[in-house]
Scaffold this motif. Structure first.
Motif, short mmCIF file in Angstrom:
data_model
loop_
_atom_site.label_atom_id
_atom_site.label_comp_id
_atom_site.label_asym_id
_atom_site.label_seq_id
_atom_site.Cartn_x
_atom_site.Cartn_y
_atom_site.Cartn_z
N SER A 124 0.83 -1.21 0.00
CA SER A 124 0.00 0.00 0.00
C SER A 124 0.86 1.25 0.00
N ILE A 125 1.90 1.28 0.84
CA ILE A 125 2.77 2.45 0.87
C ILE A 125 3.61 2.54 -0.40
N SER A 172 -4.65 10.35 2.91
CA SER A 172 -3.57 9.40 2.62
C SER A 172 -3.59 8.21 3.57
N MET A 210 -4.20 4.39 2.53
CA MET A 210 -3.29 3.32 2.93
C MET A 210 -4.05 2.18 3.61
N SER A 241 -4.27 -1.59 2.15
CA SER A 241 -3.82 -2.69 3.01
C SER A 241 -4.91 -3.74 3.16
#
Length: 914
Positions: A119-120, A481, A485, A489
């Motif tokens: 995800s990041i 954000s 994320m 995830s």
């Protein structure tokens, strides 16, 4: 050694001559790119250019003019402290092992796992894509300010037409140039970056020289629009040369309106602009796949680049404060051109930094995307990014990123997106700090980086400062954000990812569990917080699935261990046959969706194996206190794998490649009449052994007849109500009186109450039955029991039943706990009493809430039936010769009762205190 499996064996560490060690990180899937870049070209140059960007030429006056020298230095110090904390974490992770392509994504994903790392990594990729577009649009605007046909007050050549379409065309042409360089490989990119580095360095050198060589001068400023659309009188800025009065006037803050936006500036807004220009510390790490020695180049090059840019920023702040008055600093952010010995060289520096920042963002994005595609976290969506050239250049990822940047360019002005880009960068920085913090806290023996200038304090401070900066720059973008994320995830968690990366979460869990297990002192146990900790012995799980799930419901948050005994003697075997079985049992736990541990042992007999498991299962204060066994009878075993939906193999062939079907990992159920691994004598002896070890015992019979909805993990069940019947007295030795309040009877009540707390059993009604003694008045025992239930906070229906046969018989007291089977009656009399007790229980099972033997009041239909019966399990006789008789009496007692649990408790489990 031949059977060992270790990554180090790939290096052939066996003392052979002429062995060449692979380069760090080599051997990745999809063809490893050639590692050509040195520390200077691969890390220092791209990091310096990314951290300078266009801010070094066009925002020095903005920062010093509004914040003053003192606050500007404080801002710069705070910004670089935040960046330095992240750099320390990057250096630690990069020197702890081989770093392959993907830079920050690779470090995060291999530490925090594919869910967080993926995800990041995707957010970091999007930040680089948007950052490339922002740099290109900034470059277009800088070019049009000088060469645009509509550039007001410009002294340049006004030859370029302007407008949205023209700006898009110019941006696309520049993107074509940048994309072409990146497509041809990292070598050409490094040479192009080095050329732009020389241009930027020359331009900065000319600016620094100009501060000293140029004399005082007045600089006319472009007219600004007034409040009513009229132009304000033209202003003049002053370049005073080195002057102490100018420095004194510029020391303190003087926040005013930004002439480009008309917004009133504050400390936070100026700090956000300054910090936006310093977020390029990962530019070198993103090139990890092309570096000759990334473990050395990334820390060394990044530290050199950060120190160099910090020195240049401080020098420019001081020179500007000494030589330029406040009007010039606040009203002309591009004053470097006005004071330069050769103004075109400043333009070259502005264009070169913008171009290099866009190149760095595009090639960094392509490397991150290529690493994401290789890990196959997002499926076929990123499949084109796997394509590489013969030399290992991921040109497919470059073209993919090129297309996305072109789409972003269609948006035109990206002022609002610039804050989002910076926030995405900060999310990645915080994740790197968190990765290093997790590794440090986990205290894993293999985390021993050669870079030691960090600690968990610096990592924790880095995480906190990055999160603080996110919300300072843009609270909305920061919250969005983090939400993005979380969604990514969750998507990756649902999709599933590779499990061979070695997640730090497992190391953290081990570290914390070990610490708290040491603190879980069995000497401090209290009955108020007792909970069942079950050891379920399973011969073949094919026939025990219902019992498996029922025991999972009975554990009430306690320990649950699945035990299995493999018959054999290790002395006569070439290897341990138990170890290969763990994978099958763990798959069984996953598929059955029970929260259980697995403990297997090898023993010459099942009884000895059960003793081993009872003694050594668990750890510290988490050890089984209750043994659960299936009932020993002549019922034909059923194969529940064939009927349970959780164990049906997918018909579309979607099962993982190479994973055998679970049905093939366990043998078919025992055929009726075939010999058993456990004799009746040893079965009763195992029960006796458990009681000698002060373990409670549960024998489960006919659990396969339980309704499936009662064994589900859902919130319950069925519209049809059922009863859970509890007989808290020994039916093989009924004497009435206070027998129901003994330890075993209270244990039955506790276990039945625990089952009622499970969502699937919420609708079941608890009934407790009392047998009246021969001289006991009706209602007396019921009153005492209701008072006890009130103290124990147990809601149940209490019923008194009269049992004449055998009730009036006088029987002498015995030394052992009241068990009829140890008495002096004959076998025929004992069997008659067991049959009578069985008939009594069966007679009550179909009764509704009305009186005994009749339907419920107000209706002619029979009430709910019994779903599960709890019976008092007598203690086995002391004489092992009477074990078979004992087992026969239990079979008669529980015959045709449906699902039943025969329980004997030896430990206090209830308490009336707060």
């Amino acid at each position: 050694m031949a059977s060992e499996n270790s990554p180090l064996l790939a290096y052939r560490l066996l003392g052979e001559e002429g062995v060449s060690f692979p380069a760090n990180g080599a051997g990745g899937p999809g063809g490893a790119p050639a590692r050509k870049l040195s520390t200077f070209l691969g890390v220092v140059v791209p990091t310096v250019l990314s951290m300078f960007s266009i801010v070094v030429f066009l925002r020095i006056g903005f920062v010093v003019g509004h914040a003053g020298l003192l606050q500007a230095l404080a801002m710069l110090l705070v910004a670089y402290v935040i960046l330095a904390l992240t750099v320390l974490s990057v250096c630690a992770i990069a020197t702890n092992g081989a770093v392959r392509g993907g830079g920050a994504y690779f470090m995060i994903s291999r530490t925090l796992g594919p869910e967080v790392g993926g995800s990041i990594g995707l957010m970091f990729y999007l930040a680089n894509v948007c950052g490339c577009a922002v740099s290109l649009l900034g470059l277009v605007e800088a070019i049009l300010d000088v060469f645009g046909a509509d550039a007001s007050g410009s002294s340049g050549l006004r030859v370029l037409p302007q407008g949205y379409g023209w700006s898009l065309l110019y941006g696309s042409l520049l993107l074509g140039l940048v994309g072409g360089v990146c497509t041809l490989g990292a070598g050409l990119y490094a040479r192009a970056s080095f050329l732009t580095f020389l241009l930027v360095s020359g331009s900065l050198a000319s600016v620094l020289v100009s501060f000293v060589a140029v004399g005082p001068r007045d600089i006319p400023l472009a007219p600004r629009p007034g409040p009513n659309g009229s132009s304000l009188p033209p202003q003049v800025g002053h370049f005073t040369g080195f002057n102490s009065s100018t420095l004194k006037a510029n020391l303190d803050a003087g926040y005013a309106k930004d002439y480009t936006t008309g917004a009133m500036m504050t400390f936070a807004s100026v700090f956000a602009v300054l910090f936006n220009g310093c977020t390029g510390i990962m530019a070198g790490a993103n090139m990890s796949g092309e570096l000759k020695d990334p473990s050395r180049a990334i820390p060394l090059g990044t530290i050199v680049a950060v120190a160099y840019t910090f020195f240049i920023y401080i020098l420019l702040f001081f020179l500007s404060s000494f030589t330029c008055d406040r009007v010039l600093l606040q009203e002309d952010y591009g004053f470097f051109r006005a004071i330069s010995l050769w103004p075109p060289l400043v333009l070259v520096g502005i264009y070169a930094t913008s171009l290099s920042a866009s190149m760095s963002s595009l090639i960094g994005a392509s490397r991150i995307l290529h690493a994401l595609a290789q890990d196959d976290l997002f499926g076929v969506v990123l499949a084109p990014a796997k394509v590489v050239s013969r030399g290992g250049n991921p040109w497919g990822a470059v073209l993919y990123s090129w297309g996305l940047v072109q789409l972003v360019l269609l948006a035109g002005k990206l002022n609002t997106l610039a804050a989002v880009v910076t926030v995405f960068y900060l999310v990645a920085y915080a994740a790197v700090d968190l990765s290093c913090l997790s590794l440090e806290w986990a205290s894993a023996p293999n985390f021993r980086p050669t870079f030691n200038l960090f600690s968990w304090h610096t990592c924790l401070l880095g995480v906190a400062s990055c999160l603080l900066m996110m919300f300072l720059i843009s609270p909305g973008a920061a919250g969005g954000s983090l939400l993005l994320m979380g969604l990514l995830s969750a998507l990756l968690t649902a999709r599933g990812g590779p499990s061979s990366w070695g997640y730090v979460s497992q190391a953290l869990l081990f570290h914390q569990v070990r610490k708290y297990l040491l603190r879980l002192d069995v000497r401090k146990d209290h009955v108020k917080f007792w909970r069942p900790q079950l050891l379920l012995l399973v011969g073949n799980p094919r026939g025990a699935l219902p019992l498996l799930r029922l025991a999972n419901q009975l554990k009430k948050g306690g320990l649950y261990v699945l035990g299995h005994v493999t018959l054999g003697d290790l002395d006569s075997l070439p290897s341990d046959p138990v170890q290969p079985q763990y994978g099958a049992w763990l798959s069984l736990v996953d598929r059955a969706q029970v929260k259980a541990f697995v403990d297997l042992t090898l023993s010459p007999s099942v009884r000895q194996g059960a003793q081993h498991l009872l003694r050594i299962s668990g750890l510290g204060g988490m050890k089984p206190n209750t043994l659960v066994l299936g009932f020993y009878d002549d019922a034909a075993p059923q194969d529940h794998f064939l009927t349970d939906p959780a164990f049906s193999e997918p018909a579309d062939g979607t099962q993982e490649a190479g994973a055998p079907a679970l049905s093939t990992l366990f043998p078919p159920p025992r055929a009726p009449g075939s010999p058993r691994a456990l004799s009746p004598q040893d079965y009763v002896a195992t029960v006796a052994d458990a009681l000698k070890m002060n373990k409670n015992v549960v024998l489960a019979r006919a659990c396969g007849a339980l309704p499936p909805e009662r064994l589900s993990r859902g919130s319950g069940g069925t519209s049809q109500l059922h009863h859970v019947d509890v007989w808290p007295l020994n039916l093989l030795r009924p004497r009435g009186g206070p027998g129901y309040v003994d330890v075993c009877g209270l244990f039955l009540l506790q276990m039945a109450t625990i089952l009622g707390m499970v969502p699937a059993w919420h609708s079941a009604r608890l009934r407790i039955f009392l047998c009246l003694g021969p001289r006991e008045a009706p209602g007396a025992a019921e009153g005492r029991l209701r008072a006890l239930l009130s103290q124990l906070r147990i809601r149940a229906e209490v019923r008194e039943v009269v049992w004449g046969e055998g009730a009036a018989s006088e029987e002498p007291e015995e030394e052992e706990e009241g068990d009829f089977v140890n008495g002096r009656r004959g076998d025929a009399e004992a069997e008659a009493l067991a049959c009578s007790a069985n008939a009594l229980v069966r007679a009550q099972q179909g009764r509704g809430r009305g009186g005994p033997g009749g339907p419920e009041e107000g209706g002619g239909e029979v009430g709910p039936t019994t779903a599960l019966t709890f019976l008092y399990l007598p203690r086995p006789p002391a004489d092992s010769a009477r074990y078979l008789r004992y087992l026969a009496l239990l079979e008669i007692l529980s015959r045709d009762l449906g699902p039943a649990l025969l329980i004997h408790g030896v430990t206090p489990v209830t308490c009336t205190d707060l």
